[in-house]
Design an enzyme around this catalytic site. Structure first.
Site, PDB file in Angstrom:
ATOM      1  N   HIS A  89      -7.650  -0.653  18.978  1.00  7.94           N
ATOM      2  CA  HIS A  89      -7.526   0.542  18.395  1.00  7.94           C
ATOM      3  C   HIS A  89      -9.049   1.130  17.832  1.00  7.94           C
ATOM      4  O   HIS A  89      -9.303   0.855  16.853  1.00  7.94           O
ATOM      5  CB  HIS A  89      -6.513   0.630  17.126  1.00  7.94           C
ATOM      6  CG  HIS A  89      -6.416   1.753  16.577  1.00  7.94           C
ATOM      7  ND1 HIS A  89      -5.931   2.949  17.190  1.00  7.94           N
ATOM      8  CD2 HIS A  89      -6.629   2.085  15.174  1.00  7.94           C
ATOM      9  CE1 HIS A  89      -5.907   4.031  16.513  1.00  7.94           C
ATOM     10  NE2 HIS A  89      -6.234   3.369  15.094  1.00  7.94           N
ATOM     11  N   ARG A 112     -14.185   2.975  12.449  1.00 10.17           N
ATOM     12  CA  ARG A 112     -13.064   2.335  11.883  1.00 10.17           C
ATOM     13  C   ARG A 112     -13.649   0.562  11.413  1.00 10.17           C
ATOM     14  O   ARG A 112     -13.146   0.344  10.370  1.00 10.17           O
ATOM     15  CB  ARG A 112     -11.943   1.949  12.953  1.00 10.17           C
ATOM     16  CG  ARG A 112     -11.242   3.107  13.146  1.00 10.17           C
ATOM     17  CD  ARG A 112     -10.136   2.750  14.313  1.00 10.17           C
ATOM     18  NE  ARG A 112      -9.186   4.091  14.782  1.00 10.17           N
ATOM     19  CZ  ARG A 112      -9.618   5.108  15.499  1.00 10.17           C
ATOM     20  NH1 ARG A 112     -10.476   4.940  16.227  1.00 10.17           N
ATOM     21  NH2 ARG A 112      -8.632   5.955  15.651  1.00 10.17           N
ATOM     22  N   GLY A 152       0.825  -1.296  -0.174  1.00 11.25           N
ATOM     23  CA  GLY A 152      -0.210  -0.088   0.034  1.00 11.25           C
ATOM     24  C   GLY A 152       0.974   1.108   0.066  1.00 11.25           C
ATOM     25  O   GLY A 152       1.846   1.287   0.934  1.00 11.25           O
ATOM     26  N   ASP A 182       1.635  -0.995  -4.616  1.00 10.86           N
ATOM     27  CA  ASP A 182       0.247  -0.550  -4.619  1.00 10.86           C
ATOM     28  C   ASP A 182      -0.376  -1.175  -5.998  1.00 10.86           C
ATOM     29  O   ASP A 182       0.435  -1.627  -7.104  1.00 10.86           O
ATOM     30  CB  ASP A 182       0.231   0.860  -4.613  1.00 10.86           C
ATOM     31  CG  ASP A 182      -1.256   1.342  -4.008  1.00 10.86           C
ATOM     32  OD1 ASP A 182      -1.089   1.765  -3.024  1.00 10.86           O
ATOM     33  OD2 ASP A 182      -2.255   1.299  -4.791  1.00 10.86           O
TER      34      ASP A 182
HETATM   35  O1  TXD Z   1      -3.215   3.614  14.070  1.00  4.83           O
HETATM   36  C1  TXD Z   1      -3.335   3.241  12.787  1.00  4.83           C
HETATM   37  N1  TXD Z   1      -3.526   1.742  13.040  1.00  4.83           N
HETATM   38  C2  TXD Z   1      -3.985   3.766  11.899  1.00  4.83           C
HETATM   39  C3  TXD Z   1      -4.686   3.005  10.739  1.00  4.83           C
HETATM   40  C4  TXD Z   1      -3.965   5.261  11.926  1.00  4.83           C
HETATM   41  C5  TXD Z   1      -4.365   5.939  10.611  1.00  4.83           C
HETATM   42  C6  TXD Z   1      -4.893   5.338   9.458  1.00  4.83           C
HETATM   43  N2  TXD Z   1      -5.175   3.921   9.650  1.00  4.83           N
HETATM   44  C7  TXD Z   1      -5.582   3.023   8.656  1.00  4.83           C
HETATM   45  O2  TXD Z   1      -4.620   2.857   7.550  1.00  4.83           O
HETATM   46  C8  TXD Z   1      -6.637   3.664   7.889  1.00  4.83           C
HETATM   47  O3  TXD Z   1      -7.660   3.484   8.124  1.00  4.83           O
HETATM   48  C9  TXD Z   1      -6.365   2.838   6.427  1.00  4.83           C
HETATM   49  O4  TXD Z   1      -6.991   1.627   6.490  1.00  4.83           O
HETATM   50  C10 TXD Z   1      -4.866   2.548   6.363  1.00  4.83           C
HETATM   51  C11 TXD Z   1      -4.007   3.261   5.184  1.00  4.83           C
HETATM   52  O5  TXD Z   1      -4.074   4.666   5.241  1.00  4.83           O
HETATM   53  P1  TXD Z   1      -3.768   5.598   4.131  1.00  4.83           P
HETATM   54  O6  TXD Z   1      -3.993   6.955   4.793  1.00  4.83           O
HETATM   55  O7  TXD Z   1      -2.444   5.299   3.922  1.00  4.83           O
HETATM   56  O8  TXD Z   1      -4.853   5.319   3.047  1.00  4.83           O
HETATM   57  P2  TXD Z   1      -4.509   5.488   1.607  1.00  4.83           P
HETATM   58  O9  TXD Z   1      -3.885   6.730   1.243  1.00  4.83           O
HETATM   59  O10 TXD Z   1      -6.161   5.326   0.843  1.00  4.83           O
HETATM   60  O11 TXD Z   1      -3.863   4.208   1.110  1.00  4.83           O
HETATM   61  C12 TXD Z   1      -4.049   3.026   0.793  1.00  4.83           C
HETATM   62  C13 TXD Z   1      -3.524   2.642  -0.391  1.00  4.83           C
HETATM   63  C14 TXD Z   1      -4.270   3.163  -1.492  1.00  4.83           C
HETATM   64  O12 TXD Z   1      -3.055   3.624  -2.300  1.00  4.83           O
HETATM   65  C15 TXD Z   1      -4.866   2.055  -2.155  1.00  4.83           C
HETATM   66  O13 TXD Z   1      -4.635   2.130  -3.841  1.00  4.83           O
HETATM   67  C16 TXD Z   1      -3.923   0.809  -1.824  1.00  4.83           C
HETATM   68  O14 TXD Z   1      -3.907   1.035  -0.383  1.00  4.83           O
HETATM   69  N3  TXD Z   1      -4.610  -0.385  -1.971  1.00  4.83           N
HETATM   70  C17 TXD Z   1      -3.794  -1.603  -2.279  1.00  4.83           C
HETATM   71  N4  TXD Z   1      -2.524  -1.865  -2.302  1.00  4.83           N
HETATM   72  C18 TXD Z   1      -2.090  -2.932  -2.495  1.00  4.83           C
HETATM   73  N5  TXD Z   1      -2.953  -4.184  -2.617  1.00  4.83           N
HETATM   74  C19 TXD Z   1      -4.203  -3.825  -2.660  1.00  4.83           C
HETATM   75  N6  TXD Z   1      -5.014  -4.897  -2.903  1.00  4.83           N
HETATM   76  C20 TXD Z   1      -4.858  -2.580  -2.231  1.00  4.83           C
HETATM   77  N7  TXD Z   1      -6.173  -2.262  -2.125  1.00  4.83           N
HETATM   78  C21 TXD Z   1      -5.947  -0.933  -1.894  1.00  4.83           C
END
Ligand code: TXD
Length: 308
Positions: free
Chosen positions: A177, A90, A11, A35
């Site tokens: 969380h 969440r 990701g 990604d």
């Molecule tokens: O404390 C914590 N754990 C957290 C968790 C704090 C803040 C955010 N938190 C969670 O992290 C949030 O609720 C999301 O579930 C994740 C990722 O957050 P982010 O802000 O990085 O989200 P983005 O910018 O949408 O990035 C997710 C990427 C995006 O580019 C998609 O195209 C990609 O994930 N994506 C994938 N990558 C690879 N393989 C697959 N299958 C895939 N599907 C989506």
């Protein structure tokens, strides 16, 4: 020949990009950004590779849409999924993100079978649980990042309230969380002095409420995504503890087998993190009120796990 550390970002969105940046700045090794969105990880990698000479960083970074390119990774940090939008909890994310975790988990199992996996995707404790099941990795090598961040939020608000250096504040946030996370006041001190000496119980209640809602506070301000700098930094700290065998005591979502009365579930607990990943879960004495809160949090996580 000794190989360079390889850190794979599964990701490459908001958090993934900052993870790669911090991998370089903290000199942890080389980064690969994976990604499903075409060209985006390659674009971020190219940009970051131009930052390396500016700061004289001996840091290589590449971007890919082929998960096979994570081969040989020492650490995989998983953010793939969709983030929260205003008004979403969440747990609303569970269905979409569980499918994504299943698919990337298979890829990690195949291409980076010896890696440590740090899960960030929400709902965090449930996705860490699912990742361990899908990969079949030793539970010591699959951890969820949330406690480091939630604790950082608590420390930040306390330092601001007390007008003291952030480094003086020691704190713990345990549990799932989510809105039921447990800021553990009885272990929260300013250089060993209980925090209650400085702040009234009412103010502490308000600060702890803000900690529980801090992720949502940021979502509401940003409007198009969730926090990304501090979550990335928190996961990088965990990767550092592993790669440098630091044996640091920190809160993380870990697989409990009876600790804190929890069996067969991932939940935020204090762990020692070192070269084996999870070295040990540390059981601390909680007040009755904190125990009650923790049990409530465990039940909340358990009910979401049952939806898988
Ligand atoms: O404390 C914590 N754990 C957290 C968790 C704090 C803040 C955010 N938190 C969670 O992290 C949030 O609720 C999301 O579930 C994740 C990722 O957050 P982010 O802000 O990085 O989200 P983005 O910018 O949408 O990035 C997710 C990427 C995006 O580019 C998609 O195209 C990609 O994930 N994506 C994938 N990558 C690879 N393989 C697959 N299958 C895939 N599907 C989506």
């Amino acid at each position: 020949m000794k190989k360079r550390n390889k850190i794979a970002m599964i990701g490459s969105g908001q958090i993934g990009g900052i993870l790669a940046l911090l991998t370089g700045i903290r000199k942890l090794g080389d980064a690969v950004l994976f990604d499903v969105v075409e060209d985006m990880p390659q674009g971020k990698a190219l940009d970051l590779s131009h930052l390396a000479p500016v700061f004289d960083l001996d840091f290589r970074v590449s971007g890919t849409n082929n998960i096979a390119d994570i081969a040989g990774a020492d650490v995989c940090i998983v953010t793939s999924g969709v983030p929260r939008k205003p008004g979403m909890s969440r747990d609303d994310l569970i269905k979409i993100n569980a499918d994504i975790i299943r698919s990337v988990g298979e890829g990690i199992k195949e291409h980076a079978p010896d890696s440590l996996v740090i899960v960030i995707t929400n709902p965090l404790d449930v996705m860490a649980y699912l990742m361990q099941k899908v990969t079949g990795f030793d539970h010591r090598k699959v951890l969820g990042m949330a406690g480091v961040l939630d604790t950082a939020r608590y420390r930040s608000f306390l330092a601001e309230e007390m007008n003291v250096s952030i480094s003086s504040i020691s704190a713990f946030v345990l549990g799932g969380h989510g809105d039921t996370m447990v800021p553990v006041r009885s272990y929260t001190t300013c250089n060993g002095v209980p925090v209650e000496k400085f702040i009234s119980a009412e103010r502490l209640d308000a600060i702890e409420k803000r900690v529980r809602g801090a992720g949502g506070e940021i979502v509401n301000l940003l409007k198009t995504g969730s926090a990304f700098c501090s979550p990335a930094a928190s996961a990088i700290l965990m990767a550092e503890c592993y790669l440098q065998n630091k044996r640091k005591l920190l809160p993380a979502s870990a697989y409990c087998q009876g600790e804190y009365g929890v069996d067969g579930l991932y939940i935020g607990v204090p762990i020692i993190m070192g070269g084996n990943g999870l070295e040990e879960i540390v059981e601390i004495e909680l007040s009755d009120n904190e125990k009650q809160q923790l049990n409530k949090s465990v039940e909340a996580v358990r009910s979401v796990v049952s939806e898988l």
